[in-house]
Design a protein around this motif. Structure first.
Motif, mmCIF file in Angstrom:
data_model
loop_
_atom_site.group_PDB
_atom_site.id
_atom_site.type_symbol
_atom_site.label_atom_id
_atom_site.label_comp_id
_atom_site.label_asym_id
_atom_site.label_seq_id
_atom_site.Cartn_x
_atom_site.Cartn_y
_atom_site.Cartn_z
ATOM 1 N N LYS A 116 48.316 37.151 -21.806
ATOM 2 C CA LYS A 116 47.474 38.350 -21.660
ATOM 3 C C LYS A 116 48.159 39.468 -20.892
ATOM 4 O O LYS A 116 47.931 40.648 -21.167
ATOM 5 N N LEU A 156 38.331 41.490 -11.086
ATOM 6 C CA LEU A 156 38.360 40.209 -11.784
ATOM 7 C C LEU A 156 39.785 39.671 -11.690
ATOM 8 O O LEU A 156 40.736 40.382 -11.994
ATOM 9 N N LYS A 158 42.321 37.266 -13.384
ATOM 10 C CA LYS A 158 42.417 36.644 -14.713
ATOM 11 C C LYS A 158 43.730 35.891 -14.873
ATOM 12 O O LYS A 158 44.777 36.371 -14.450
ATOM 13 N N GLY A 163 41.899 31.407 -21.440
ATOM 14 C CA GLY A 163 41.121 31.381 -22.667
ATOM 15 C C GLY A 163 39.817 30.675 -22.374
ATOM 16 O O GLY A 163 39.743 29.888 -21.420
ATOM 17 N N GLY A 164 38.796 30.986 -23.174
ATOM 18 C CA GLY A 164 37.501 30.320 -23.002
ATOM 19 C C GLY A 164 36.906 30.522 -21.620
ATOM 20 O O GLY A 164 36.155 29.682 -21.138
ATOM 21 N N GLY A 165 37.238 31.657 -20.995
ATOM 22 C CA GLY A 165 36.644 31.959 -19.691
ATOM 23 C C GLY A 165 37.277 31.196 -18.535
ATOM 24 O O GLY A 165 36.884 31.387 -17.383
ATOM 25 N N GLU A 200 42.092 42.837 -12.759
ATOM 26 C CA GLU A 200 41.461 43.909 -13.524
ATOM 27 C C GLU A 200 40.243 44.384 -12.759
ATOM 28 O O GLU A 200 39.573 43.586 -12.101
ATOM 29 N N LYS A 201 39.932 45.645 -12.913
ATOM 30 C CA LYS A 201 38.656 46.146 -12.404
ATOM 31 C C LYS A 201 37.548 45.386 -13.129
ATOM 32 O O LYS A 201 37.627 45.152 -14.334
ATOM 33 N N VAL A 203 34.381 45.446 -14.892
ATOM 34 C CA VAL A 203 33.552 46.479 -15.533
ATOM 35 C C VAL A 203 32.099 46.011 -15.509
ATOM 36 O O VAL A 203 31.792 44.913 -15.962
ATOM 37 N N HIS A 208 30.784 43.730 -25.434
ATOM 38 C CA HIS A 208 32.010 43.174 -26.010
ATOM 39 C C HIS A 208 32.103 43.676 -27.453
ATOM 40 O O HIS A 208 31.244 43.377 -28.274
ATOM 41 N N GLN A 232 26.272 36.798 -25.185
ATOM 42 C CA GLN A 232 27.089 35.643 -24.820
ATOM 43 C C GLN A 232 26.421 34.915 -23.664
ATOM 44 O O GLN A 232 25.651 35.491 -22.917
ATOM 45 N N HIS A 235 30.518 33.419 -21.313
ATOM 46 C CA HIS A 235 31.653 33.824 -22.147
ATOM 47 C C HIS A 235 31.679 33.146 -23.513
ATOM 48 O O HIS A 235 32.658 33.269 -24.233
ATOM 49 N N ILE A 277 36.347 45.590 -24.021
ATOM 50 C CA ILE A 277 35.032 45.748 -23.417
ATOM 51 C C ILE A 277 34.729 47.232 -23.370
ATOM 52 O O ILE A 277 35.635 48.073 -23.242
ATOM 53 N N GLU A 288 42.042 41.498 -24.934
ATOM 54 C CA GLU A 288 42.995 40.518 -25.474
ATOM 55 C C GLU A 288 43.027 40.548 -27.001
ATOM 56 O O GLU A 288 42.150 41.113 -27.641
ATOM 57 N N THR A 438 27.139 41.762 -21.757
ATOM 58 C CA THR A 438 27.662 40.386 -21.809
ATOM 59 C C THR A 438 26.996 39.439 -20.805
ATOM 60 O O THR A 438 27.177 38.229 -20.903
#
Ligand code: ADP
Length: 445
Positions: A116, A156, A158, A163-165, A200-201, A203, A208, A232, A235, A277, A288, A438
């Motif tokens: 990512k 966030l 990451k 993947g998959g949260g 990441e900020k 949001v 999504h 969702q 996620h 997003i 992604e 989301t």
């Protein structure tokens, strides 16, 4: 063009690929684990091979067994479906080394987009907006704190291999960031063998929105419009639709063009989804790329009339895309509900077991993609999705009504499912008015 394709997957997507093969006049070879032995959908394939014991690590993830099956069956190509080995670049490479076409991108393109942090760098190069955040991986705490204070909390953390949260943590201040950096890295290292994280900020209340892409080996890249997958839970997408109900036309045009630019920069072919997003002011940010077909691809098929699986196979075999961007329509509105063998009353716990009775819905604009039938036992070893209900109608309002009727018609007896839960979401004024973000399900349902 291929004579035979092996499908390295199971369930609904295996059946979906079998159908596409039949329509193209290609023979299909299925694989199955001991838990799926005797499943009726396997009878629709021209051949089927057992690849091992029930656990996916002993069967659907066994590269050696799958390649052996392909060689014994004389398959010229492998369709990986989604999940399992679909985004495993090692498997992709083994296919190439075995002279079997992988129906997807090259291992190199897959590797780059699967990371990512690298994908974010590529997005910047392609002038695609990314969520404000760190320039690269965060290697020490001090640097993390500095970036977080620059972009402002909440942030966030990451995992670059995520993947998959998994490997994702929200932090609201310096203290929680220190913990989040540590936890996300540890979780990612354990799950993906790569503990790299970036910031990441966070949001607030995002939607999504993702863009479906098809690209051939001759440099042609087109989009098949967008899907909104904001409904969702943790996620996991529950409902997907096309077109996105709230995007102004100029934003829609920009987001689709940004996705095409991204894929052109990646030297990519086959199907892909570029995920974004969108904040409350309709600013969109790349998050992604999924280098495979996705569960929710049917809604794009319904509005465009293009069979995405057939196109995946055709472009893998070297054919040119048979249409240009201008020739891809977006007609009406399509919605998909995932039907899972889960009990919403017990926090969506998986509910494997015997399906005693099933009455599928029907009628104009109703599609039910599922491999299950009365007498089928949902095995406990795999994903709990047992089918996808898709509708297509001239307007979104009509699509919602049609979906509510179809969900009422669909009766599955013997196990708990998400059918009634889906009806409640579809009937909720927030869903009807396009007000779902989301985190909406977690706040409201
Ligand atoms: P994964 O690959 O683990 O699914 P993604 O990067 O696709 O992770 O993110 C999954 C979901 O997390 C997104 O659909 C969105 O709901 C949420 N999300 C991701 N990035 C952000 C962000 N910067 N701010 C708020 N929510 C986010």
């Amino acid at each position: 063009m291929y004579n035979r394709i092996l499908i390295a997957n199971r369930g609904e997507i295996a059946l979906r690929v079998i159908r596409a093969c039949k329509e193209l006049g290609i023979e299909s070879v299925a694989i199955f684990s001991e838990a799926d032995r005797g499943s009726k959908y396997l009878e629709l394939a021209d051949e089927a091979y057992c690849v091992g014991n029930p656990r996916s690590s002993d069967s659907y993830l066994r590269i050696d067994q799958i390649i052996s099956a392909a060689e014994i069956a004389d398959a010229e190509a492998i369709h990986p479906g989604y999940g399992f080995l679909a985004e495993n670049s090692h498997f992709n490479e083994v296919c190439r080394d075995s002279n079997i076409d992988f129906i997807g991108p090259t291992p190199e393109a897959m590797d780059m987009l699967g990371d990512k942090n690298k994908a974010r760098a590529l997005a910047r190069k392609a002038k695609v907006p990314v969520v404000p955040g760190s320039a690269g991986l965060i290697t020490d705490e001090k640097e993390g704190l500095k970036v977080a204070n620059e972009i402002g909390y909440p942030v966030l953390v990451k995992a670059t291999a995520g993947g998959g949260g998994k490997g994702m943590r929200v932090a609201t201040d310096d203290d929680s960031l220190k913990i989040a950096l540590d936890q996300a890295a540890t979780e990612a290292k354990a799950a993906f063998g790569n503990g790299g994280v970036y910031l990441e900020k966070f949001v607030e209340l995002p939607r999504h929105v993702e863009v479906q892409i098809l690209a051939d080996k001759h440099g042609n890249v087109v989009h098949l419009w967008e899907r909104d997958c904001s409904t969702q839970r943790r996620h996991q997408k529950l409902i997907e639709e096309s077109p996105a109900p709230t995007l102004p036309p100029n934003v829609r045009k920009d987001i689709c063009e940004a996705a095409v630019r991204m894929i052109k920069h990646a030297n990519y072919y086959n199907a892909a989804t570029v995920e974004f997003i969108v904040d409350k002011d309709n600013n969109f940010y790349f998050i992604e790329v999924n280098a495979r077909i996705q569960v929710e691809h049917p809604v794009s098929e319904m509005v465009t009339g293009i069979d995405l699986i057939q196109q995946q196979i055709l472009v893998a075999s070297g054919e040119k895309l048979p249409f240009t961007q201008d020739e891809i329509p977006c007609n009406g509105a399509s919605i998909e509900c995932r039907i899972n063998a889960e009990d919403p009353e017990r926090n969506f716990a998986p509910c494997p077991g015997l399906i005693e009775q099933i009455l599928p819905p029907g009628g104009l604009g109703v599609r039910f993609d599922s491999h299950v039938h009365a007498g089928y036992t949902v095995p406990p070893y795999y994903d709990s999705m047992i089918g996808k209900l898709i509708v297509h109608q001239p307007t979104r309002e009509q699509a919602i009504k049609c979906m509510l009727n179809a969900l009422a018609e669909l009766r599955i007896e013997g196990i708990q499912t998400t059918i009634d839960f889906q009806r409640q979401v579809l009937a909720h004024p927030d869903f009807v008015n396009g007000k779902v973000d989301t985190k909406w399900v977690e706040r409201n349902m």
